[in-house]
Every structure is written in structure tokens, then in C-alpha cells.
Design a protein around this motif. Structure first.
Motif: not given
Length: 229
Positions: A122-126, A137-140, A165-172, A188-193
Motif C-alpha cells: 500500500g501507500v503510506q507516509s512518514i 509491542p502492539p497488542p497483536e 520512521m513510523y508509517l501513517g497510523g499503522t503499527v509498521y 519480521s512481523s511486517g516492519c521494514i528493517r
């Protein structure tokens, strides 16, 4: 006058004491090592997280010595794209992050991405940037791995590494790592490292509000070059 008998006796006592001391150290070492067997878990295999007692504490620049394959090392590459300079493009299947420079070029970084079942697109922003960020860690993630800490202060032992760098309102997030050997893997669990050195370089270039495009596993950016190295 020198008393040879007393010297021999004291020498025996010293030797006995030394043997006891060595035994005590050996026992202490065995005892301190034993708990390591109690914590075989990791957040995101391999070695994405371990309790602080098990971790080494790399500095921000220490992972510069980690030997990455040539294709995963930070480099300027040809990258024709219609996206504006400053855009970040995550090439998920090839484990690359592109920072668009313009003029048909981009800086390419090697990255670690989501493991099977945890990739996304998808498309997000910093929306926020942080140096040596705290990790909550998020609840999930807590639901999947209840042994995780509920909060960890930022620092060399923190799984988020030197920058985030945090992506939008996501947990990523796009973040560093204290496990540079995981770069180039789906872990990972979805984050970019990135390595701590690379994420610090990217952090210095990316502005809050920058566009981030995350490509799905089954395609790459339009006109993106193929793998190199």
C-alpha cells in the motif's frame, strides 16, 4: 628468620584456596549460563530479539562491519520512476528499499521484510521519526508472543535499533536492527528493517510527510531494475 615450614604450610593453604576460588568461578559461570537455556525464544527468527541479558550491545556504527552480500550494500543505482525525489519504495520480494533521487537514480538499501503471512502493501507516509526509539509491542504481537516485554526503552539492545520512521497510523515502521544478519530475509512481523548504519543514513534524508510505497510480494515497481550482484 625465614620459616620454611610456615612457608610450606601457607603455600598449601594458598593452593587450596586457589582451587576453591577456581571451582567457585566455574560453578558461578555454569550457573549464570544455565538460564540461557530457559529463553530459546526470539520475536522474529533468526535472532530478531532476545532478552537483554542475552544480547550483545552493538553501537550505532558497529554493524558497519557486518559483511552483507554485495547486492544488499547501500549503493546508488539506475532507477527510472515517475515518483518524485524523496519517495521511498519498498521492493518487498527482492528485499530492497529505494530512496528516489530523481534523474533516473535512487539509493538502494538491503532490507529485511515481513515473513510469510505478515507481508503487506500500500501507500503510506512518514508521520514521525525517532532516534533510538522505545519499543512497545502492539497488542497483536503480545497476543501471539505473550512472553514479550510490554515496553523497552530505546538503546543498543532494543529491537528497533538506532532509528525508526513510523508509517501513517499503522503499527509498521522502517527501523534499524541489532540483528544485521537478518537483512535480505523475510523475517519480521511486517516492519521494514535496515542495518543501524543504513537506517541512520536513510533517516538523515527522509522528511516527515514523505511518501512510502510498499509493493506486494508478487510484483515490483514499474520499470524497476532487476536484481544485481
Amino acid at each position: 628468620m625465614f620459616n620454611l615450614g610456615a612457608f610450606k604450610l601457607n603455600s598449601r593453604r594458598a593452593a587450596a584456596f586457589g582451587a576453591l576460588a577456581i571451582g567457585a568461578v566455574a560453578f558461578s559461570g555454569a550457573a549464570s549460563a544455565a538460564p540461557l537455556q530457559l529463553f530459546p525464544f526470539i520475536i522474529e527468527p533468526p535472532a530478531a530479539y532476545a532478552p537483554p541479558a542475552m544480547q550483545s550491545a552493538p553501537s550505532e556504527d558497529e554493524d558497519a562491519t557486518a559483511e552483507l552480500p554485495a547486492r544488499l550494500k547501500r549503493q546508488i543505482v539506475s532507477y527510472p520512476t515517475r515518483e518524485a525525489p524523496g519517495t521511498v519504495i519498498i521492493d518487498t520480494p527482492n528485499t530492497y528499499l529505494y530512496y528516489v533521487l530523481g534523474g533516473g537514480q535512487a539509493i538502494r538499501y538491503g532490507i529485511g521484510v515481513g515473513r510469510d503471512g505478515f507481508t503487506w502493501s500500500g501507500v503510506q507516509s512518514i508521520t514521525r521519526k525517532a532516534e533510538w526509539p522505545d519499543w512497545t509491542p502492539p497488542p497483536e504481537m503480545i497476543a501471539r508472543q505473550p512472553y514479550l516485554p510490554r515496553q523497552m526503552a530505546g538503546g543498543p539492545g532494543n529491537p528497533l535499533g538506532a532509528r525508526a520512521m513510523y508509517l501513517g497510523g499503522t503499527v509498521y515502521r522502517i527501523h534499524g536492527t541489532n540483528a544485521p544478519q537478518t537483512i535480505g530475509t523475510h523475517v519480521s512481523s511486517g516492519c521494514i528493517r535496515l542495518t543501524n548504519q543504513d537506517v541512520s543514513d536513510l533517516y538523515s534524508r527522509v522528511n516527515v510527510g514523505a511518501k512510502v510505497i510498499v509493493l506486494p510480494m508478487d510484483r515490483r515497481a514499474e520499470n524497476a531494475p532487476g536484481k544485481r550482484g
